[in-house]
Design an enzyme around this catalytic site. Structure first.
Site, PDB file in Angstrom:
ATOM      1  N   GLN A 153     -21.130 -59.903 -59.118  1.00  0.00           N
ATOM      2  CA  GLN A 153     -20.025 -60.385 -59.952  1.00  0.00           C
ATOM      3  C   GLN A 153     -20.315 -60.254 -61.445  1.00  0.00           C
ATOM      4  O   GLN A 153     -19.389 -60.295 -62.255  1.00  0.00           O
ATOM      5  CB  GLN A 153     -19.689 -61.834 -59.598  1.00  0.00           C
ATOM      6  CG  GLN A 153     -20.788 -62.816 -59.930  1.00  0.00           C
ATOM      7  CD  GLN A 153     -20.513 -64.215 -59.398  1.00  0.00           C
ATOM      8  OE1 GLN A 153     -20.782 -64.526 -58.249  1.00  0.00           O
ATOM      9  NE2 GLN A 153     -19.979 -65.091 -60.248  1.00  0.00           N
ATOM     10  N   CYS A 159     -16.926 -65.646 -58.581  1.00  0.00           N
ATOM     11  CA  CYS A 159     -17.461 -65.731 -57.224  1.00  0.00           C
ATOM     12  C   CYS A 159     -16.345 -65.817 -56.189  1.00  0.00           C
ATOM     13  O   CYS A 159     -16.411 -65.199 -55.138  1.00  0.00           O
ATOM     14  CB  CYS A 159     -18.376 -66.945 -57.099  1.00  0.00           C
ATOM     15  SG  CYS A 159     -17.558 -68.506 -57.474  1.00  0.00           S
ATOM     16  N   HIS A 299     -19.546 -72.848 -56.119  1.00  0.00           N
ATOM     17  CA  HIS A 299     -19.814 -71.421 -55.872  1.00  0.00           C
ATOM     18  C   HIS A 299     -19.237 -71.017 -54.518  1.00  0.00           C
ATOM     19  O   HIS A 299     -19.531 -71.654 -53.501  1.00  0.00           O
ATOM     20  CB  HIS A 299     -21.325 -71.182 -55.911  1.00  0.00           C
ATOM     21  CG  HIS A 299     -21.719 -69.742 -55.871  1.00  0.00           C
ATOM     22  ND1 HIS A 299     -21.126 -68.776 -56.671  1.00  0.00           N
ATOM     23  CD2 HIS A 299     -22.650 -69.086 -55.123  1.00  0.00           C
ATOM     24  CE1 HIS A 299     -21.680 -67.598 -56.417  1.00  0.00           C
ATOM     25  NE2 HIS A 299     -22.608 -67.756 -55.484  1.00  0.00           N
TER      26      HIS A 299
END
Ligand SMILES: *[C@@H]1O[C@H](CO)[C@@H](O)[C@H](O)[C@H]1NC(C)=O
Ligand SMILES: *[C@@H]1O[C@H](CO)[C@@H](O)[C@H](O)[C@H]1NC(C)=O
Ligand SMILES: *[C@@H]1O[C@H](CO)[C@@H](O)[C@H](O)[C@H]1NC(C)=O
Length: 366
Positions: A153, A159, A299
């Site tokens: 990323q 993410c 995340h």
């Protein structure tokens, strides 16, 4: 520190991929510790060669977010932390050096923009019944060739787009047996109306809804990744893979997650990254004191399997989006069944995927 084992050092150095290293550091491998200043220097220069040189494939300029940091001291400190962690036999996972080992924790969190917690407010969560009778104890979708290559990323809190796209790519592979490299940037730029925030975070369940309502995702080559917020530029007819039925949100129960993975394919999941996770190298990640509520996750990643290790620790197999050089070839294992770092809170997958190109040409024919 006398207890440090050869395997610990092989692990440390394997990430440096230097053949002569094992010979150079046999003294350490033999247990003559603590590590000398000179050895730290040597390892540091190997690290610089491997991760910070022009041809390394990594971008040191991008990594060095804060000015005036003593890189070598930060690295030496990290190296000591890793050795200490790996010398402790009670830890279920090993740490290793990686491209980020000379960054401070603060810089690392800035780099991937992991600061913002996500409010995981999925509705309509699905249970899969409580019978595990027909679910195998181990499953790994990678061995079936339906997990697409690990991506990176870069310097952007995107993410959630990699988790979403990885999930759609897998479900497409499962259904059609073909890999379509799909666009994260389209989600970064275009999915804002679904309570997503480009490089400042978002949720896969919201992204699946965007994809369902907006004709699908373009190919990476049509809408390439920039690791920065941009203007939405998707055009009609560019979509390659669509979704029917939107996001299936999984109940707050890891048994349901297991069943969903086995019965339907890889699942987008989220958890809380805390200090130290970035050093993961292998084994089953488990830590004390990691907050695990629905508002603690920061995340999003992709769960692609599950199993139980030789010490009877149950785990998830998870694909990350920090490049294939991070962790265990871009993947990690996380302890299963204890809602580790909130892994049960935010799990979804697309109900059905379809070939949007074919659907478009069929409509033209009619
Ligand atoms: C999370 O989202 C839900 C639904 O949109 C809302 O009711 C709740 O207040 C939010 N919580 C936080 C901490 O933002
Ligand atoms: C799953 O949750 C999202 C919100 O995160 C919601 O938009 C979507 O409608 C939910 N899916 C179903 C099938 O209810
Ligand atoms: C897929 O796209 C990514 C961009 O995120 C690129 O780095 C990668 O090389 C592509 N993979 C393949 C197999 O084409």
């Amino acid at each position: 520190m006398k207890t440090i084992s050869a395997s610990v050092l092989i692990l440390l150095f394997s990430s440096l991929a230097m053949a002569d290293v094992h010979a150079d550091y046999h003294k350490i491998i033999n247990g003559e510790l603590p590590i000398s200043t000179q050895q730290v220097d040597e390892i540091y220069s190997k690290f610089i060669q491997h991760y910070k040189s022009e041809n390394s494939g990594f971008n040191p300029v991008e990594h060095y977010i804060t000015k005036g940091i003593d890189r070598k001291a930060t690295f030496a400190n990290k190296l000591q932390q890793i050795i200490k962690h790996n010398s402790d036999g009670t830890n279920t996972y090993k740490k290793g050096l990686n491209a980020f080992s000379d960054m401070t924790d603060e810089e690392f969190f800035d780099y991937y923009n992991i600061k913002a917690e996500q409010n995981c407010s999925a509705t309509n969560r699905k249970s899969f019944g409580n019978s595990n009778a027909n679910i195998p104890t181990e499953w790994d979708w990678r061995t079936f060739g339906v997990v697409s290559p690990v991506k990176n990323q870069g310097k952007c809190g995107s993410c959630w787009t990699f988790s979403t796209v990885g999930c759609v790519e897998s479900h497409y592979l499962l259904k059609y047996g073909a890999f379509r490299n799909l666009s994260e940037q389209q989600l970064v730029d275009c999915a804002g109306d679904y309570d997503n925030h480009g490089c400042s975070g978002g949720l896969p369940s919201h992204a699946f809804e965007y994809i369902k309502d907006n004709g699908g995702l373009a190919l990476e080559t049509t809408y390439p990744y920039k690791a920065a917020n941009g203007q939405c530029s998707i055009q009609k007819g560019q979509q390659s893979v669509g979704i029917r039925g939107g996001a299936v949100n999984i109940s707050l129960n890891e048994d349901d997650l297991k069943q969903a993975i086995y019965l339907h394919g890889p699942v987008s999941v989220a958890f809380r990254v805390i200090d130290g996770f970035r050093d993961y190298k292998s084994g089953v990640y488990a830590v004390e004191g990691c907050a695990n509520g629905p508002n603690d996750v920061n995340h999003a990643v992709l769960a692609v399997g599950f199993g139980t290790d030789e010490n009877k620790v149950d785990y998830w197999i998870i694909k990350n989006s920090w490049g294939a050089a991070w962790g265990d070839q871009g993947f990690f294992k996380m302890k299963r069944g204890v809602n580790m770092c909130g892994i049960q809170n935010c799990n979804s997958y697309p109900q059905d995927v379809f070939d949007a190109q074919q659907a478009a040409s069929f409509l033209k024919l009619q």
